[in-house]
Design an enzyme around this catalytic site. Structure first.
Site, PDB file in Angstrom:
ATOM      1  N   LYS A 264       0.841  -1.202   0.000  1.00  0.00           N
ATOM      2  CA  LYS A 264       0.000   0.000   0.000  1.00  0.00           C
ATOM      3  C   LYS A 264       0.873   1.246   0.000  1.00  0.00           C
ATOM      4  O   LYS A 264       2.004   1.209   0.485  1.00  0.00           O
ATOM      5  CB  LYS A 264      -0.864   0.017   1.267  1.00  0.00           C
ATOM      6  CG  LYS A 264      -1.965  -1.009   1.296  1.00  0.00           C
ATOM      7  CD  LYS A 264      -2.807  -0.852   2.552  1.00  0.00           C
ATOM      8  CE  LYS A 264      -3.931  -1.873   2.585  1.00  0.00           C
ATOM      9  NZ  LYS A 264      -4.908  -1.719   1.500  1.00  0.00           N
ATOM     10  N   ARG A 338      -9.930 -11.800   2.180  1.00  0.00           N
ATOM     11  CA  ARG A 338     -10.694 -12.941   1.653  1.00  0.00           C
ATOM     12  C   ARG A 338      -9.891 -14.234   1.768  1.00  0.00           C
ATOM     13  O   ARG A 338     -10.469 -15.314   1.877  1.00  0.00           O
ATOM     14  CB  ARG A 338     -11.114 -12.640   0.204  1.00  0.00           C
ATOM     15  CG  ARG A 338      -9.960 -12.426  -0.725  1.00  0.00           C
ATOM     16  CD  ARG A 338     -10.348 -11.719  -2.023  1.00  0.00           C
ATOM     17  NE  ARG A 338     -10.491 -10.259  -1.840  1.00  0.00           N
ATOM     18  CZ  ARG A 338     -10.813  -9.409  -2.810  1.00  0.00           C
ATOM     19  NH1 ARG A 338     -11.059  -9.851  -4.023  1.00  0.00           N
ATOM     20  NH2 ARG A 338     -10.915  -8.113  -2.568  1.00  0.00           N
TER      21      ARG A 338
END
Ligand code: BES
Ligand code: MN
Ligand code: ZN
Length: 498
Positions: A264, A338
């Site tokens: 990020k 996920r």
């Protein structure tokens, strides 16, 4: 904080020994002969006070009233939403006045939902995080008395539920707010074990060895770049017979999300300490269950680890095998939530659940879609979706259902594995949900994407404790043990077993 409920008239409130009074003034108010009534009557007549929710008139050393400070606050017709608006309008003043003992009194009875909104609002507005500050806050709100015109069983039950919800919300805030070096997977697991000291609660914590044995290759791939060992936390609350199938809550517990090798950008990366807010909300729910002891069974599953870049970290293009046996091509290591949830969803099968709800700060796309107002709701089962939507409305902890058409899963196709962990940019919250759905086929399933609602940024940066309120409301309605807090609207089929 110490909350208490007591019958209290306005005349009684004049003698109240607290430092301050908040008076919720709703439409239809008729002044009596006491000093407080008179004050409200005059203020309304002079139009210095209005019934409109959130209008605040402060007062100081009023004759005939014992409390030094008084806040008269309009709260419309006394609905839950108006009460919430009213309380959040006045709480900044209460906080800056450093009130220690507060009494909240209402001119007419509130319904159960509005009373809960009042309790929750005072708790929210007075919350302060202190754990990693060197100096304790000098004066904090310690005691809040809710004075109601009549204290019946309905009000008492609503109040008890609200107080338990507050303690759950505050635990969720506490853990979500803690910096990642003070909230490692190991520390989260210890917090869960602490909760399990309460009756009817048990906790099992698994480490890397046990998780490897279970075959959770997807979860392990996220953790492999970190020096902090992963934890898989299994909390169980048994309030009903063993025969009754449980609701399983699965909370994303990424204690810090750097993005991994797909790293990020630096700006605001600190906020990724909140990436275990789903896990924190599960802890919060169990805290409240331990206090309320409803007759239901609930399981909480928390896969917890860090997502870090490292020489041994999982790389874009790597293919891993999930516990379900499905292989996953990890195209973006920043879509890690996920990857840990899918193995927990497979693990959930063994409980033969009535419903499984996962809670996750899953996608920036959900934040873009729904902002900070409503959490994203996805469900494979309409009755479960309806029950969660309704619980959200009642708890003033809103969500909004998004679609799960199979066409949204197109982008998840891979040439090298059964499924890829990302689709394209478009519809990112939905493709994430479609990924999870592949692992949740054997029970009624819902997914709450709380990326936009779990914390606030800017000056008020901090965890919100959402969606503890929603989840508890759902669970208590599911147990039928909260008879006093009836939904306002007609039931739309709250059984998740339909
Ligand atoms: N934890 C983030 C989601 C997130 C981002 C929550 C910003 C709140 C604010 C999640 O792990 C993530 O990084 N998701 C990616 C998915 C993408 C790579 C498909 C995202 O949303 O950008
Ligand atoms: Mn990520
Ligand atoms: Zn994440």
């Amino acid at each position: 904080m110490n909350f208490e409920i007591t019958p209290l008239s306005l005349a009684g409130a004049c003698q109240d020994k607290s430092d301050a009074l908040i008076v919720l003034v709703s439409e239809g108010f008729k002044p009596g002969k006491d000093a407080l009534s008179q004050l409200i009557g005059h203020a309304l007549q002079a139009k210095d006070l209005e019934f409109k929710a959130g209008k605040v008139l402060p007062g100081y050393l009023a004759p005939g009233i014992h409390a030094a400070r008084i806040w008269l606050v309009g709260c419309g017709q006394g609905s839950a939403a108006s009460v919430k608006t009213a309380i959040s309008a006045v709480m900044p003043a209460v906080k800056s006045a450093q009130i220690v003992n507060l009494t909240v009194v209402m001119v007419s009875s509130l319904d159960a939902v509005a009373l809960q909104a009042a309790v929750q609002g005072v708790a929210d507005g007075s919350y302060v995080y202190t754990t990693t500050l060197s100096k304790p806050i000098a004066r904090k709100l310690k005691k809040v008395r809710f004075g109601v015109p009549v204290l019946n069983a309905v009000a008492q039950t609503a109040f008890d539920t609200a107080v338990a919800t507050v303690s759950g919300v505050e635990l969720a805030k506490e853990w979500a707010n803690r910096p990642a070096n003070h909230a490692t997977p190991t520390l989260l697991a210890q917090a869960a074990q602490q909760l399990a000291k309460s009756a009817k609660l048990t906790c099992q914590v698994m480490g890397p060895k046990e998780v490897a044995k279970l075959g959770m290759g997807s979860f392990m791939s996220v953790a492999q770049g970190s020096r902090e060992p992963l934890r898989f936390i299994v909390l169980q609350y048994q309030g009903a017979s063993k025969q009754q199938s449980p609701v399983v809550l699965v909370g994303k517990g990424i204690t810090f999300d750097t993005g991994g090798i797909s790293m990020k950008p630096a700006a605001e990366m600190d906020e990724m300490k909140f990436d275990m807010s789903g896990a924190a909300s599960v802890l919060g729910v169990f805290k409240a269950l331990g206090q309320l002891k409803p007759s239901i069974n609930v399981v909480g599953l928390i896969p917890a680890c860090e997502n870090m870049p490292d020489g041994l970290a999982v790389k874009p293009g790597d293919v891993v095998t999930s516990m379900s046996g499905q292989t996953i091509e990890i195209l973006n290591t920043d879509a890690e939530g996920r990857l840990i949830l899918c193995d927990a969803l497979t693990y959930a099968e063994r409980f033969k659940p009535a419903a499984v709800i996962d809670i996750a700060t899953l996608t920036g796309a959900c934040m873009v879609a729904l902002g900070a107002v409503r959490s994203g709701l996805f469900a494979s089962n309409d009755a479960l979706a309806a029950a969660l939507l309704q619980a959200g409305e009642q708890a003033l902890d809103l969500c909004w259902r998004l679609p799960l058409d199979d066409d949204y899963a197109e982008g998840l196709k891979s040439n090298f594995a059964d499924v890829a962990n990302v689709g394209g940019r478009a519809g990112g919250a939905i493709t994430a949900a479609k990924f999870l759905q592949r692992f949740a086929a054997s029970y009624p399933w819902a997914h709450l994407d709380i990326a936009g609602t779990a914390w606030k940024n800017g000056a008020a940066k901090g965890a919100t404790g959402r969606p503890v309120g929603l989840l508890l409301q759902y669970l208590l309605a599911h147990s039928g043990s909260q008879a006093s807090v009836k939904p306002r609207k007609a039931k739309t089929g709250v059984s998740s077993r339909a």
